[in-house]
Design a protein around this motif. Structure first.
Motif, PDB file in Angstrom:
ATOM      1  N   ASN A 221      33.139  49.702  -4.483  1.00 42.57           N
ATOM      2  CA  ASN A 221      33.557  50.322  -5.743  1.00 42.57           C
ATOM      3  C   ASN A 221      34.589  49.477  -6.486  1.00 42.57           C
ATOM      4  O   ASN A 221      35.037  49.848  -7.565  1.00 42.57           O
ATOM      5  CB  ASN A 221      34.108  51.719  -5.490  1.00 42.57           C
ATOM      6  N   LYS A 222      34.959  48.354  -5.894  1.00 37.25           N
ATOM      7  CA  LYS A 222      35.882  47.458  -6.577  1.00 37.25           C
ATOM      8  C   LYS A 222      35.303  46.071  -6.805  1.00 37.25           C
ATOM      9  O   LYS A 222      35.883  45.278  -7.537  1.00 37.25           O
ATOM     10  CB  LYS A 222      37.195  47.352  -5.779  1.00 37.25           C
ATOM     11  N   CYS A 223      34.155  45.790  -6.195  1.00 36.80           N
ATOM     12  CA  CYS A 223      33.597  44.436  -6.342  1.00 36.80           C
ATOM     13  C   CYS A 223      33.010  44.276  -7.737  1.00 36.80           C
ATOM     14  O   CYS A 223      32.207  45.084  -8.182  1.00 36.80           O
ATOM     15  CB  CYS A 223      32.514  44.159  -5.305  1.00 36.80           C
ATOM     16  N   ILE A 224      33.436  43.192  -8.412  1.00 35.42           N
ATOM     17  CA  ILE A 224      32.983  42.952  -9.783  1.00 35.42           C
ATOM     18  C   ILE A 224      32.021  41.774  -9.875  1.00 35.42           C
ATOM     19  O   ILE A 224      31.713  41.295 -10.965  1.00 35.42           O
ATOM     20  CB  ILE A 224      34.192  42.728 -10.725  1.00 35.42           C
ATOM     21  N   GLY A 225      31.573  41.283  -8.743  1.00 42.23           N
ATOM     22  CA  GLY A 225      30.543  40.238  -8.768  1.00 42.23           C
ATOM     23  C   GLY A 225      31.011  38.919  -9.358  1.00 42.23           C
ATOM     24  O   GLY A 225      30.211  38.141  -9.868  1.00 42.23           O
ATOM     25  N   CYS A 226      32.307  38.629  -9.272  1.00 40.94           N
ATOM     26  CA  CYS A 226      32.821  37.426  -9.940  1.00 40.94           C
ATOM     27  C   CYS A 226      32.655  36.172  -9.110  1.00 40.94           C
ATOM     28  O   CYS A 226      32.801  35.073  -9.607  1.00 40.94           O
ATOM     29  CB  CYS A 226      34.283  37.605 -10.326  1.00 40.94           C
ATOM     30  N   HIS A 227      32.389  36.316  -7.829  1.00 40.65           N
ATOM     31  CA  HIS A 227      32.122  35.167  -6.965  1.00 40.65           C
ATOM     32  C   HIS A 227      33.342  34.290  -6.708  1.00 40.65           C
ATOM     33  O   HIS A 227      33.186  33.139  -6.302  1.00 40.65           O
ATOM     34  CB  HIS A 227      30.994  34.287  -7.527  1.00 40.65           C
ATOM     35  N   THR A 228      34.532  34.799  -6.970  1.00 47.58           N
ATOM     36  CA  THR A 228      35.701  33.996  -6.600  1.00 47.58           C
ATOM     37  C   THR A 228      35.687  33.756  -5.085  1.00 47.58           C
ATOM     38  O   THR A 228      36.058  32.680  -4.605  1.00 47.58           O
ATOM     39  CB  THR A 228      36.996  34.704  -7.025  1.00 47.58           C
ATOM     40  N   CYS A 229      35.223  34.745  -4.338  1.00 44.17           N
ATOM     41  CA  CYS A 229      35.091  34.593  -2.882  1.00 44.17           C
ATOM     42  C   CYS A 229      34.153  33.453  -2.540  1.00 44.17           C
ATOM     43  O   CYS A 229      34.432  32.623  -1.683  1.00 44.17           O
ATOM     44  CB  CYS A 229      34.582  35.904  -2.269  1.00 44.17           C
ATOM     45  N   THR A 230      33.009  33.414  -3.255  1.00 49.05           N
ATOM     46  CA  THR A 230      32.017  32.380  -2.989  1.00 49.05           C
ATOM     47  C   THR A 230      32.623  30.994  -3.214  1.00 49.05           C
ATOM     48  O   THR A 230      32.456  30.084  -2.405  1.00 49.05           O
ATOM     49  CB  THR A 230      30.812  32.559  -3.938  1.00 49.05           C
TER      50      THR A 230
END
Lengths: 975, 218, 339, 220
Positions: C14-23
């Motif tokens: 419910n907080k993941c915004i798909g920005c891929h900073t993790c990636t």
């Protein structure tokens, strides 16, 4: 210029032993010899005291990688709306990776902290600054513009030739014929931008005011509030009970901030999205209003209708903070003015009806209230919100008056009942009612509107309707409440950026009496207007219209507002003649030289083919100043290579989202021969001054026909030698001045700020040209806009001194926009069936990062657009197909993503692809005519005026009518 | 087994050759252009390189390393090939651009240099994957090998380093640079220069591989 | 082969915004080397979608009746290749605007985020959400069970599953066995590689790069049995964090807070409170039937905060203090002497 | 089988699988069979391969050359799908191995504890070298050396020809079998068909019995 390097050996000199910490010894180099046919070489010193063991390359990986240093950095001129501090890990003069400097402390215990901030782009800037697109030597075009022929030249040659070109332009057509544009690279708060500003100011160039040129001017806010700064810190969103994302997509565009919205949900808030498509921001919403594109004003007005009819409004707030109780003459349909009532009355004194005395009384706080319009305090007055009132005029006639509120209610009840709005917006009337009731019932409701709301033709009408809702519900000015677009931190020391920004001594003396009482928002607006008048600022759209060949396109019949009696040419004429819109250089003067810093006009400007084909040929000199190549740079005559973000010091512009001002220290030396912006522009001024002296150039025509002396440009730029931009520490000297004079932040010197990276805001700063959200800053609280108006009853900087919904400017009356209304945009009935929309994307900051290989891999790798299956199926379009998007103005090709999330009728292509990423270099702007409203040229009326960074026409790239046809099918060919 | 374990070529000469080639990538300023015009560059390269690998005498048209193209023409060509581009020059002189992940190449360069006690000079302008830097590193390794010519065991460490550096870097991307230069129809001078360096490096690759016991069979 | 303790991660969808900073954080830290170019140990996909590798949910693997299964071996194209571009040709090929920027070689038909933001369903009742994935560091790893070389270890001290590259011979049985298809093959080195849960950082007290760099503040890290830390409370106490595809039998140690989408519309375009926008069946297909219980708990606790009451669970998910998300692994990497 | 003595053979020449010297060498055809799936080390592999065909290569032809310096063995087999490189996740290179016992009665398949076997292992993607591998039981194999055994494989007309060669005597610490002219070596053979995703224990081998290879002495 002896201290400028000539093109020198590109050889890298090794230092032996330094890595091991011993004394450095230079490694001998072979030199080609010019006198014998044998090369000579210096004998290498005996190098190795010890034997080196080496078996295979895995040996070199045995040692654990140890960083030389960790430096605080950020991406100062990327024009990213967030500001994030990064730890940049440095070894051997190279910045290898970055990780967030996550040290942000929350202002109060009951809000989430702001850690870690950052995004995927910031997390890979180290690789971008070393990518193939990086340019590291000054270049001069060889052959035709855009032909790709370049030669490397020395800084000395480049600066000499550019200086001569600028002098030639100034001699020929005056200094205003030199056009400077910082465009979307925008501005930092420190040396990375101060150099350009000082140069432009010292040269008296025309400066493009790109604020609205990028479509970012919230004209509806200007019209209603007399200002557009309306944001605080993003942790303030967490305090809201009802968050409406309305024309915006913060999941893409506010990556470090948006968690506050999602966390507010856990705290019990409701998150609502108003958008035509199931946008990525809808993913975490509780309710979605799938509105038809560009009908947002109708929704807002219908909600207002519901709130009023069901008596959900905050009457006290409305009476004090809005113009709704103000009186309108029924006969003229204009405000009742003092000049109506008294022979010597003024036009800017306005009235409401006092129920106590049953008289029309002059509204305190309005522009002409006789007390400089300072306070909204109603004292003992009890304004009537509604009613018919007889007022006797100076000429003895009695006229009937009613209130703005009455006018509003009448209009709402006749045109904007939920059923009626449903027909316009496509929304179920129950949904509209639910939305209105919930918003009104929420203790604190806010509307996150973003800049996206400025890029539609009637965006000002959307915004006026949104502000109306926040006023009716008494939310504007409270924590977790109100319409939010954006705001910037003030920084008193920012004046150090300019050599002599601001007021003349005489102006300042005139201000003293006002200053003693305390300057009001309206005073500040006057100051900005005066300051703006001292430089040749020109808003981009009128500039393109007058000078760049866009008139022909924008004069076309189908781009006009059919409600207006004339076309835009007529209003442009009137506006120029009245001095409302500023055109520099003046009509008839030819632009001769164009310098742009980092921005990319041939990608960004609408129908940029016109700029390339019409504007460019007028220019004798085009100079791009940038760290990376771009489509526009390919068409430049000179390219001056600028140090990348981690190779210079700077202060990121202070977006108010975060309680810190973010600074960027220098992690490594500039690559190749690149130089910091500060040094580059300092040198440019120096060369102009020296060349002007050498060439005995007498006074030339400068700003507005005054004379200008080019032999003092550098003196002016450096404050008579106080600065020396070629000194390595000079930019820090400038930063010292910024911080020494900025009591609102925690650092007292440039060095201290650079070591902190993130510098805590500790108090309020005075307003400035771009910052005036008029809220005190409390370090132990979240921050929100417009507190002064509701808490201190300071008058708004509008004609009425209030949030003003009735604008009786004659043009507005002609257009039927004296009140907030819904109007269809000119393209409403276009024969082209689809509407092209877009927005900022998550993968780039404008064109920067657009060609980053890793980030492209996380997309389709090529420009792509979204369409709904309903539009794809009849056109036989499948996911992955290439389509042609076209209208009569232009066309481009892109890959289709077939998306159930996209609304039928929409083509969504997110922005900032470089034209060279499209077939035939036809970029996504080619079909975009981007018309704009003639009303935005209006002036001479309270808050309706232009000055630098305020109130200039914004174009409307959104909703461009197009059709789409299939070109080829990748997947079928494969199968 | 008849694998050469002893160097048959002079490491000193080879070191010299690498240093010389590094110098040939100078930007064509006045001084450098003169060396091209008056045949010095061509003669000197030919003398040194062919001394080591006589086969090069026939493989290269040495006359093309002399040209009367004026300075400006050479500069434009240099910039076109090696300097400029909206997304990079067509024939970059930085090895990392040819290999997929540039930062990784740079890291390996720095690790190689550090391992042998080298670090960047303060006024360096090019990144560690630039051809001149790489050639000078080979210049350095060969020099060190030469210093230990009396102790083959010790010299062998530097030979192995040369083997890996050529196989993993110069020998991998310089041929690609050569292809690019040909595809982009470089002026004969640059065409020949890059061809010379490429051929030299490929001969070196074979030599050091043999030297370090990597057999190549066709 | 039981570990004494188990490191674990909870990701709040419910907080993941798909920005891929993790990636990107993972990529720049771990997979820049030769042979790793195409690897993304951390991925994020729009769901529903075919994800990465393409169609991985239908590739088999995991356990059936307690026995490890070898599923499909994903191809590099299914993972998505590290594309190279024709920049040089565009600008210097002499073709001017007749050549534009394109991917070199075969035109790809898939990539690691190919179906980004497309979604499923029929407009306006379309839906989607983001699903970030790393190696699940399973308690019962199918990769370990399948490897004939004993090359994959589950570390005793923290349960992190690591591949011993000295033992690995590149047979790729692990890739076939992993039901999450989170193992990559290094063509250069001839070995399998995957997420190492940033154990060298954890050993220094620094949380995983993907977690620490996440601007959405999605990821909790820590030992599963640390009853004072968020992981235990989310997984064990409130049972709102559940594993992905639990039916595959590997007992993942990465858990997800399931997504609550916006309300759906009825046929008239009014809000339909009864029908969730994200169909229950779809969530069950991903997380198993327990997802409904988890959603119930989340909704009930949220009702509490709406009423102004306190909720420990909601406070945890808000993560007022970011550093407390990391179960004590909260050191700042910039302060560590890495040598 | 006999390894024929050829004093003139040099490592460089003999490593070339198409060198004319090989034409004069007698070849033996060895039938191969699939390794028993039941012997696969993990249940996952056993179960998955129980329904698939393993050990695709039916036979291999063997030649050997020996002299004072070296022992070289050439294997040839029909491989219609040449699998050279990994190229992609899903591609497995063709491979071949020659095993030698390091202890008496060492089991052919990967040896056993205290009864190790040594192997020369060639893989199409590592052409040029051959790993020297030692195993003392299934799943225990370790690469001991990558420089000792040289190799070269060439694929032509649907057929692999692979030569592996080593010095006859090597230093003791290499744990490699020592060969003596005139003696008889025990060998076993294995071939992996990459196109059938054969790798690890999934292969064709020469059976549970060691084969004999006579190292011919003197000029023959």
């Amino acid at each position: 210029m002896s201290n400028n390097k000539s093109p020198k050996l590109s050889r890298r000199k090794f230092i032996i032993g330094a890595a091991a910490g011993t004394t450095a010894v230079g490694l001998g180099l072979v030199s080609l010899s010019s006198c014998t046919n044998k090369p000579t070489w210096q004998e290498l010193p005996k190098i190795l005291g010890k034997t080196i063991q080496y078996d295979d390359f895995s040996d070199i990986y045995r040692e654990i990688w140890k960083w030389d240093k960790v430096v605080k950095g950020t991406h100062t001129r990327a024009n990213c709306i967030s500001a994030c501090s990064w730890d940049v890990y440095v070894k051997d003069g190279i910045a290898w990776r970055e990780e967030q400097n996550a040290i942000y402390e929350p202002p109060r215990p009951d809000v989430p902290d702001m850690n870690p901030r950052g995004c995927q782009k910031g997390a890979c800037y180290t690789s971008l600054q070393l990518s193939e697109a990086r340019v590291t030597h000054p270049l001069k075009r060889v052959g035709e513009r855009g032909g790709g022929g370049w030669k490397r030249i020395s800084w000395d040659e480049a600066l000499t030739e550019i200086a001569d070109g600028l002098i030639d332009a100034a001699v020929d057509q005056g200094t205003e014929s030199i056009i400077y544009d910082h465009g979307t690279t925008n501005a930092g708060y420190g040396p990375e931008t101060a150099g350009d500003f000082r140069f432009a100011s010292a040269m008296k160039t025309t400066t493009i005011d790109s604020w609205s040129g990028v479509g970012d001017m919230p004209m509806g806010a200007c019209q209603t509030w007399g200002m557009y700064n309306c944001e605080g810190t993003s942790d303030d969103w967490f305090r809201s009970d009802y968050i409406v994302i309305w024309v915006g997509n913060p999941v893409y565009t506010r990556i470090p901030e948006v968690h506050n919205m999602h966390e507010a949900r856990y705290k019990g808030a409701k998150l609502v999205v108003v958008a035509p498509d199931l946008s990525p921001s809808t993913v975490h919403a509780d309710m979605w209003l799938n509105i038809k594109p560009e009908t947002d004003a109708a929704l807002g007005l219908a909600c207002a209708q519901v709130m009023i009819e069901e008596n959900l409004i905050k009457k006290d707030y409305i009476l004090e903070q809005t113009d709704l109780p103000f009186l309108i003459r029924k006969d003229t349909q204009k405000f009742l003015r003092q000049s109506d009532l008294q022979a010597d009355g003024v036009d800017n004194a306005l009235y409401f009806w006092d129920e106590k005395t049953t008289k029309a009384v002059l509204a305190p706080g309005c522009e002409g209230d006789g007390d400089d319009g300072r306070s909204l305090d109603l004292g003992n007055y009890k304004p009537a919100l509604s009613g018919n009132f007889q007022v006797k005029l100076a000429d003895g006639k009695t006229v009937e008056c009613y209130t703005v509120y009455d006018k509003l209610v009448k209009q709402l009840n006749s045109e904007y009942r939920p059923d009626q709005a449903a027909a316009i917006t496509g929304l179920n009337p129950n949904l509209i009612r639910r939305f209105a009731r919930e918003m009104a019932a929420a203790p604190r409701a806010m509307i996150f509107a973003s800049w996206g709301a400025c890029k539609h033709y009637h965006s000002d009408l959307f915004q006026r309707a949104m502000i109306l809702l926040m006023s009716l519900t008494g939310n504007q000015g409270y924590p977790g409440g109100g319409v939010r677009v954006a705001a910037w931190w003030g920084l008193d020391g920012i004046d150090a950026m300019m050599a002599d920004i601001g007021l003349t001594a005489m102006d300042q003396i005139k201000l003293i009496p006002k200053a003693i009482r305390g300057l009001t928002p309206r005073d500040f607006e006057d100051i900005y207007t005066t300051v703006s008048e001292t430089e040749a600022n020109t808003p981009l759209m009128p500039f393109l219209y007058v000078h760049a060949g866009y008139k022909e396109m924008w004069d076309q019949e189908h781009l006009q507002d059919s409600a207006l009696p004339h076309n835009i040419a007529h209003y442009m004429r009137e506006s120029i003649d009245n001095g409302w819109v500023k055109i520099h250089p003046a009509e008839g003067v030819q632009p001769k030289a164009f310098i742009f810093t980092g921005c990319n006009p041939l990608r960004r400007w609408p129908s940029s083919q016109i700029a390339r084909d019409v504007f460019w040929p007028k220019l004798d000199l085009v100079v791009s100043v940038n760290f990376r190549m771009s489509t526009s740079s390919l068409y430049a005559d000179y390219f001056l290579p600028i140090a990348a973000y981690y190779e210079k010091v700077g202060i990121k512009y202070g977006q108010s989202y975060v309680h810190y001002l973010i600074c960027s220290d220098k992690a490594t030396e500039p690559l190749g021969e690149s130089k910091s912006d500060w040094e580059c522009f300092g040198l440019l001024s120096k060369y102009v001054q020296n060349r002007a002296k050498e060439r005995n150039i007498g006074p030339v025509e400068g700003f507005k026909g005054q004379t200008h002396d080019l032999t003092t440009v550098y003196d002016h730029h450096t404050e008579n030698g106080y600065y020396n931009p070629e000194e390595p520490d000079d930019p820090i000297k400038l930063m010292d001045k910024v911080f020494e004079n900025s009591p609102s932040v925690a650092a007292n010197s440039g060095r201290e700020a650079l070591d902190m990276g993130a510098v805590r805001i500790i108090g309020p700063a005075r307003p400035s040209l771009i910052y005036q959200n008029f809220s005190d800053y409390d370090p132990e609280d979240t921050h929100w806009p417009h507190r002064d108006f509701v808490e201190k009853k300071v008058a708004w900087p509008t004609l009425t001194g209030r949030q003003q919904f009735f604008i009786d400017h004659p043009w507005y009356i002609d257009a039927g926009e004296d009140m907030p209304v819904h109007k269809d945009p000119p393209h409403f009935n276009s024969k082209f069936p689809l509407r092209m929309n877009g927005g900022h994307n998550r993968w780039s900051i404008h064109a920067i990062w657009r060609d980053h290989k890793l980030l492209l891999r996380l997309q389709r790798g090529v420009p792509a657009l979204f369409m709904n299956p309903k539009d794809c199926d009849p056109r036989d379009i499948k996911d992955g197909d290439t389509v042609r998007v076209h209208n009569n103005n232009g066309e481009f090709e892109a890959m289709v993503k077939v998306a159930p999330a996209t609304a039928p009728g929409e083509v969504i292509i997110y922005h900032a692809w470089e034209p060279y990423q499209f077939k035939n270099w036809k970029g996504q702007q080619e079909p975009v005519e981007a018309p704009w409203k003639a009303l935005h040229l209006a002036g001479g009326y309270g808050q309706i005026h232009y000055r630098m960074y305020y109130g200039s026409p914004g174009h409307a790239p959104r909703g461009a009518p197009v059709d789409v046809e299939k070109v080829s099918s990748l997947l079928e060919e494969k199968a | 087994m008849n694998i050469p374990t002893k160097s048959t070529l002079s490491a000193k000469q080879r070191s010299f050759a690498y240093g010389l080639m590094a110098a040939t990538f100078d930007y064509p300023d006045k001084e450098f252009t003169e060396l091209i015009h008056n045949k010095q560059l061509s003669d000197q390269c030919k003398t040194i390189l062919c001394d080591i690998y006589p086969a090069l005498k026939e493989d290269i048209d040495w006359t093309l390393l002399t040209t009367q193209d004026d300075k400006e023409t050479l500069q434009v060509e240099f910039s076109r090939l090696f300097d400029v581009g909206a997304s990079g020059p067509p024939c970059p002189l930085n090895g990392g651009v040819y290999l997929e992940e540039r930062m990784q190449t740079l890291e390996e360069m720095v690790r190689f240099y550090n391992y042998f006690g080298l670090t960047a000079g303060e006024d360096f302008e090019e990144l560690p994957d630039h051809i001149t830097t790489q050639l000078e590193f080979m210049h350095f390794l060969c020099h060190c090998e030469d210093e230990h010519q009396d102790d083959p065991e010790k010299a062998n460490h530097f030979q192995r380093a040369q083997r890996d550096f050529i196989n993993r870097h110069l020998g991998k991307w310089v041929p690609q640079l050569n292809d690019n230069v040909q595809e982009n129809q470089a002026a004969p001078f640059y065409l020949t220069l890059i061809d010379m360096v490429t051929r030299y490096i490929l001969l070196e690759k074979q030599y050091v591989n043999n030297l370090c016991g990597m057999i190549t069979v066709n | 082969m039981t570990s004494k303790r188990q490191m674990s991660m909870v990701m709040d969808l419910n907080k993941c915004i798909g920005c891929h900073t993790c990636t990107v954080a993972c990529k720049t830290l771990w997979t820049r080397e030769e042979g790793k170019e195409y690897m993304l140990w951390n991925t994020v996909n729009t769901m529903p979608g075919m994800g990465t590798p393409k169609n991985w949910e239908n590739m088999g693997g995991g356990f059936k009746d307690g026995k490890a299964q070898l599923g499909k071996l994903p191809s590099r194209q299914e993972f998505g290749d590290a594309w190279e571009y024709n920049h040089k040709d565009v600008f210097y090929g002499g073709k001017g605007d007749k050549t534009h920027l394109q991917i070199e070689g075969e035109t790809p038909t898939w990539g690691p985020n190919w179906d980004e933001d497309e979604g499923a369903g029929v407009f306006p009742n379309s839906y989607f959400f983001y699903l970030p994935r790393i190696c699940n560091h399973c308690t019962n790893p199918a990769c370990v069970a399948a490897c004939p070389r004993k090359a994959i270890e589950k570390r005793e001290e923290d349960g992190i599953v690591v591949i011993n590259e000295d033992r690995c011979r590149g047979y790729r049985f692990c890739m076939e066995a992993c039901p999450y298809k989170k193992i990559y093959f290094n063509m250069e080195k001839g070995v399998s590689q995957k997420c190492i849960f940033c154990f060298p950082r954890l050993e220094q007290g620094v949380s995983n790069a993907c977690a620490r760099q996440c601007p959405g503040r999605v990821r909790f890290v820590g030992y599963r049995d640390d009853q004072n830390a968020p992981i235990w409370k989310l997984v064990e106490k409130y049972k709102v964090a559940i594993p992905l595809h639990p039916e595959r039998g590997t007992q993942p140690n990465v858990f997800y807070i399931p997504p609550i989408g916006p309300a759906s519309f009825d046929a008239d375009g009014d809000i339909d409170e009864q029908t969730p926008r994200i169909p229950d069946e779809y969530l069950i297909s991903l997380f198993g039937p327990k997802v409904l219980d988890a959603l119930d708990v989340l909704k009930a606790e949220r009702e509490k905060t709406k009423r102004g009451e306190k909720s420990e669970l909601m406070d945890l998910l808000i993560a007022y203090r970011w550093n407390e998300m990391f179960g004590g692994f909260d050191k700042n990497p910039a302060t560590i002497e890495w040598a | 089988m006999r390894a024929q003595y050829n004093a003139a053979a040099t490592i460089d020449a003999i490593l070339n699988p198409h060198n004319s010297q090989w034409q004069a060498i007698k070849s033996s055809v060895v039938a191969l069979e699939s390794t028993p799936i039941a012997m696969q080390p993990t249940p996952a592999i056993r179960e998955s391969w129980s329904t698939k065909t393993a050990g695709n290569i039916g036979n291999v032809s063997v030649q050997a050359v020996v002299n004072q310096d070296l022992l070289a063995i050439r294997l040839q087999w029909n491989a219609p799908n040449q699998m050279v490189d990994h190229g992609d996740n899903t591609v497995f290179p063709d491979s071949a191995a020659i095993a030698f016992p390091l202890a008496e009665n060492a089991p052919v398949v990967m040896g056993a504890p205290d009864m190790p076997v040594s192997m020369w292992f060639w893989r199409a993607n590592e052409n040029g070298e051959a790993r020297q591998i030692e195993a003392a039981g299934i799943g225990t194999s370790e690469t001991r050396n990558r420089n000792l055994v040289k190799s070269h494989g060439a694929w032509k007309d649907g057929k692999w020809s692979v030569v592996m060669a080593r010095a006859l005597q090597v230093p003791n610490e290499s744990q490699s079998p020592q060969f003596k002219l005139g003696s008889t070596a025990q060998i076993a053979l294995a071939v992996w068909d990459g196109g059938n995703t054969e790798r690890g224990g999934i292969k064709a081998y020469s059976g549970m019995q060691w084969l004999e290879l006579i190292l011919t002495e003197g000029n023959s």
